[in-house]
Design a protein around this motif. Structure first.
Motif, mmCIF file in Angstrom:
data_model
loop_
_atom_site.group_PDB
_atom_site.id
_atom_site.type_symbol
_atom_site.label_atom_id
_atom_site.label_comp_id
_atom_site.label_asym_id
_atom_site.label_seq_id
_atom_site.Cartn_x
_atom_site.Cartn_y
_atom_site.Cartn_z
ATOM 1 N N THR A 1 12.873 45.239 42.821
ATOM 2 C CA THR A 1 11.490 44.842 42.580
ATOM 3 C C THR A 1 11.045 43.829 43.626
ATOM 4 O O THR A 1 11.824 42.969 44.022
ATOM 5 C CB THR A 1 11.370 44.209 41.170
ATOM 6 N N TRP B 1 8.942 40.627 44.256
ATOM 7 C CA TRP B 1 8.402 39.471 43.543
ATOM 8 C C TRP B 1 7.540 38.671 44.519
ATOM 9 O O TRP B 1 7.837 38.632 45.717
ATOM 10 C CB TRP B 1 9.525 38.578 43.030
ATOM 11 N N ALA C 1 6.423 39.337 39.187
ATOM 12 C CA ALA C 1 6.490 40.766 39.526
ATOM 13 C C ALA C 1 5.800 41.550 38.419
ATOM 14 O O ALA C 1 5.703 41.088 37.286
ATOM 15 C CB ALA C 1 7.934 41.220 39.673
ATOM 16 N N GLY C 2 5.357 42.740 38.759
ATOM 17 C CA GLY C 2 4.789 43.595 37.728
ATOM 18 C C GLY C 2 3.630 44.407 38.240
ATOM 19 O O GLY C 2 3.305 44.397 39.427
ATOM 20 N N ALA D 1 2.464 45.298 32.605
ATOM 21 C CA ALA D 1 3.687 44.484 32.564
ATOM 22 C C ALA D 1 3.621 43.403 33.633
ATOM 23 O O ALA D 1 3.207 43.654 34.764
ATOM 24 C CB ALA D 1 4.913 45.348 32.803
ATOM 25 N N ARG D 2 4.011 42.222 33.250
ATOM 26 C CA ARG D 2 4.089 41.097 34.191
ATOM 27 C C ARG D 2 5.303 40.267 33.805
ATOM 28 O O ARG D 2 5.442 39.848 32.659
ATOM 29 C CB ARG D 2 2.819 40.266 34.114
ATOM 30 N N THR D 3 6.174 40.047 34.791
ATOM 31 C CA THR D 3 7.357 39.223 34.576
ATOM 32 C C THR D 3 7.220 37.977 35.436
ATOM 33 O O THR D 3 6.946 38.074 36.631
ATOM 34 C CB THR D 3 8.643 39.983 34.961
ATOM 35 N N THR D 4 7.407 36.823 34.809
ATOM 36 C CA THR D 4 7.325 35.545 35.512
ATOM 37 C C THR D 4 8.659 34.840 35.375
ATOM 38 O O THR D 4 9.189 34.715 34.265
ATOM 39 C CB THR D 4 6.210 34.661 34.905
ATOM 40 N N GLN E 1 8.028 37.750 29.801
ATOM 41 C CA GLN E 1 7.525 39.123 29.898
ATOM 42 C C GLN E 1 6.186 39.167 29.172
ATOM 43 O O GLN E 1 6.092 38.739 28.025
ATOM 44 C CB GLN E 1 8.481 40.113 29.217
ATOM 45 N N GLN E 2 5.164 39.702 29.859
ATOM 46 C CA GLN E 2 3.843 39.805 29.255
ATOM 47 C C GLN E 2 3.292 41.219 29.422
ATOM 48 O O GLN E 2 3.755 41.974 30.286
ATOM 49 C CB GLN E 2 2.888 38.809 29.915
ATOM 50 N N GLY F 1 5.463 45.118 29.328
ATOM 51 C CA GLY F 1 6.362 43.987 29.521
ATOM 52 C C GLY F 1 7.070 43.599 28.238
ATOM 53 O O GLY F 1 8.263 43.300 28.241
#
Length: 147
Positions: A60, A62, A77-78, A82-85, A105-106, A110
């Motif tokens: 991925t 980032w 990333a995402g 989906a969004r990963t912080t 994870q949002q 996510g």
């Protein structure tokens, strides 16, 4: 959905930061990362993209979204749904440093990915925090210093 791990490290923040900022070296001290490649060259900077390969997850890209030298960096990333912080935070603590690693994870996808990968995510945070502690303390003691 959020996970975190905190670890006290017997090394000053500047040493811990130096270890964390050498992102290409992460695979040397944590099994949670196969490789990190700077898509955008140079020292860590906001907007920089990094390609991260981890076991059990797709490679991925980032993007570094926040950076405070010797204190915090955040990469995200995402895509749609989906969004990963990932937040990496250091704070002085006595003669050492307290590090907190946080992954969030949002978004609908996510949250699903987070639920399905929760066990692996917790394990990776543990591997990263203990590996960072070991490498930083070795560096502070002058063991295995990079040339």
């Amino acid at each position: 959905m959020e996970w975190s791990a905190s670890v006290p490290i017997s090394a000053p923040p500047e040493v811990v930061w130096a270890v964390m900022a050498e992102v290409e070296a992460w695979p040397e001290w944590t099994a949670s990362v196969r490789s990190i490649v700077r898509v955008d060259p140079g020292p860590l900077h906001v907007g920089q993209r990094l390609r991260i390969s981890q076991p059990r997850f797709p490679t991925t890209v980032w993007t570094l979204t926040e950076l405070v030298e010797r204190s915090v960096f955040v990469w995200v990333a995402g895509g749609p749904g989906a969004r990963t912080t990932a937040r990496h935070e250091l704070e002085p603590s006595g003669a050492g440093t307290l590090v907190t690693l946080r992954l969030t994870q949002q978004g609908p996808l996510g949250l699903l990915v987070g639920a399905l990968s929760s066990k692996v995510t917790k394990r990776y945070l543990e591997l990263e925090s203990t590996g960072l502690k070991r490498r930083s303390e070795e560096r502070a003691a002058g063991v295995g210093e990079r040339g």
